[in-house]
Design an enzyme around this catalytic site. Sequence first.
Site, PDB file in Angstrom:
ATOM      1  N   GLU A 105      33.211  48.146  41.734  1.00 32.42           N
ATOM      2  CA  GLU A 105      33.833  47.637  40.500  1.00 32.42           C
ATOM      3  C   GLU A 105      35.041  46.778  40.851  1.00 32.42           C
ATOM      4  O   GLU A 105      35.655  46.947  41.910  1.00 32.42           O
ATOM      5  CB  GLU A 105      34.221  48.858  39.635  1.00 32.42           C
ATOM      6  CG  GLU A 105      34.889  48.573  38.322  1.00 32.42           C
ATOM      7  CD  GLU A 105      34.050  47.757  37.343  1.00 32.42           C
ATOM      8  OE1 GLU A 105      33.720  46.605  37.671  1.00 32.42           O
ATOM      9  OE2 GLU A 105      33.770  48.266  36.242  1.00 32.42           O
ATOM     10  N   ASP A 106      35.358  45.841  39.981  1.00 33.32           N
ATOM     11  CA  ASP A 106      36.525  44.987  40.226  1.00 33.32           C
ATOM     12  C   ASP A 106      37.814  45.683  39.808  1.00 33.32           C
ATOM     13  O   ASP A 106      38.784  45.715  40.559  1.00 33.32           O
ATOM     14  CB  ASP A 106      36.377  43.628  39.524  1.00 33.32           C
ATOM     15  CG  ASP A 106      35.980  43.742  38.055  1.00 33.32           C
ATOM     16  OD1 ASP A 106      35.779  44.874  37.563  1.00 33.32           O
ATOM     17  OD2 ASP A 106      35.853  42.694  37.395  1.00 33.32           O
ATOM     18  N   ASP A 109      40.486  49.788  33.975  1.00 27.99           N
ATOM     19  CA  ASP A 109      41.595  49.672  33.020  1.00 27.99           C
ATOM     20  C   ASP A 109      41.572  50.923  32.137  1.00 27.99           C
ATOM     21  O   ASP A 109      42.161  51.940  32.487  1.00 27.99           O
ATOM     22  CB  ASP A 109      41.433  48.361  32.254  1.00 27.99           C
ATOM     23  CG  ASP A 109      42.528  48.122  31.226  1.00 27.99           C
ATOM     24  OD1 ASP A 109      43.523  48.861  31.229  1.00 27.99           O
ATOM     25  OD2 ASP A 109      42.393  47.186  30.418  1.00 27.99           O
ATOM     26  N   PHE A 158      47.507  41.597  32.992  1.00 29.35           N
ATOM     27  CA  PHE A 158      46.170  41.005  33.046  1.00 29.35           C
ATOM     28  C   PHE A 158      46.073  40.124  34.284  1.00 29.35           C
ATOM     29  O   PHE A 158      46.858  39.208  34.476  1.00 29.35           O
ATOM     30  CB  PHE A 158      45.866  40.191  31.790  1.00 29.35           C
ATOM     31  CG  PHE A 158      44.391  39.894  31.657  1.00 29.35           C
ATOM     32  CD1 PHE A 158      43.533  40.812  31.066  1.00 29.35           C
ATOM     33  CD2 PHE A 158      43.867  38.707  32.168  1.00 29.35           C
ATOM     34  CE1 PHE A 158      42.167  40.549  30.988  1.00 29.35           C
ATOM     35  CE2 PHE A 158      42.502  38.442  32.088  1.00 29.35           C
ATOM     36  CZ  PHE A 158      41.653  39.364  31.489  1.00 29.35           C
ATOM     37  N   ARG A 171      37.719  32.618  38.608  1.00 30.23           N
ATOM     38  CA  ARG A 171      37.040  33.568  39.506  1.00 30.23           C
ATOM     39  C   ARG A 171      37.094  33.119  40.967  1.00 30.23           C
ATOM     40  O   ARG A 171      37.000  33.937  41.874  1.00 30.23           O
ATOM     41  CB  ARG A 171      35.567  33.725  39.098  1.00 30.23           C
ATOM     42  CG  ARG A 171      35.349  34.376  37.742  1.00 30.23           C
ATOM     43  CD  ARG A 171      33.882  34.767  37.579  1.00 30.23           C
ATOM     44  NE  ARG A 171      33.524  35.038  36.210  1.00 30.23           N
ATOM     45  CZ  ARG A 171      33.679  36.212  35.593  1.00 30.23           C
ATOM     46  NH1 ARG A 171      34.229  37.226  36.242  1.00 30.23           N
ATOM     47  NH2 ARG A 171      33.311  36.371  34.341  1.00 30.23           N
TER      48      ARG A 171
END
Length: 182
Positions: A105-106, A109, A158, A171
């Site tokens: 997973e990146d 949150d 963010f 990206r």
Amino acid sequence: MEGALSDGSGHPILLTASEIARRVTALGQEISKDYSGKEVVFVVTLKGAFVFASDLLRHIESTLDAKVDFVQASSYGNDLVSSGSVRVLGGDTSMIRGRHVLVVEDIIDTGRTIATLIERLHGLDARSVEVVTLLVKDREVPDRPAARYVGFHIPDVFVIGYGLDAAQKYRHLPEVHVLTDK
Ligand code: 5GP
Ligand code: MG
């Protein structure tokens, strides 16, 4: 974290390319050791984890019995704020049954995305389900699933770059940046 450098994107750098590379190398070594002698399926969550996964996988020992699969997990609603429900698309269900699964997973949150995926993979009779995430946001979330492997804990901001987007942009940046409104 080496401080607020910036670059052409105009968004301050939170994690440099070399910091990320060092950490990803270490994660690859740790995972290779832990899964030595086991059959493991890396389930990469698109799109955000594609850069992390491609670097991480090249630090997994060549002797490991590893397969790679991809799923697309997305939450409905506003781009910058996680919404309630998560949709999971793709994934070769026959690859999961009876196998050790490591979700790549990146960022975690609220944890809703990863919770949904973990539940889905257990539902497909994975032998074990663990998570490696590049980033975890430091904030109080009750019952947020814990990742076994974490690249970096970051503040509740963010972030973009290294696979992570804002409205599909950024990206390609080699570093992780904090999105600032300009
Ligand atoms: P969660 O379900 O844990 O709230 O959110 C996880 C997903 O939301 C991540 O996989 C990612 O797609 C998106 N997300 C959460 N925080 C960020 C962030 O800071 N930057 C970007 N680009 N995406 C994020
Ligand atoms: Mg993601």
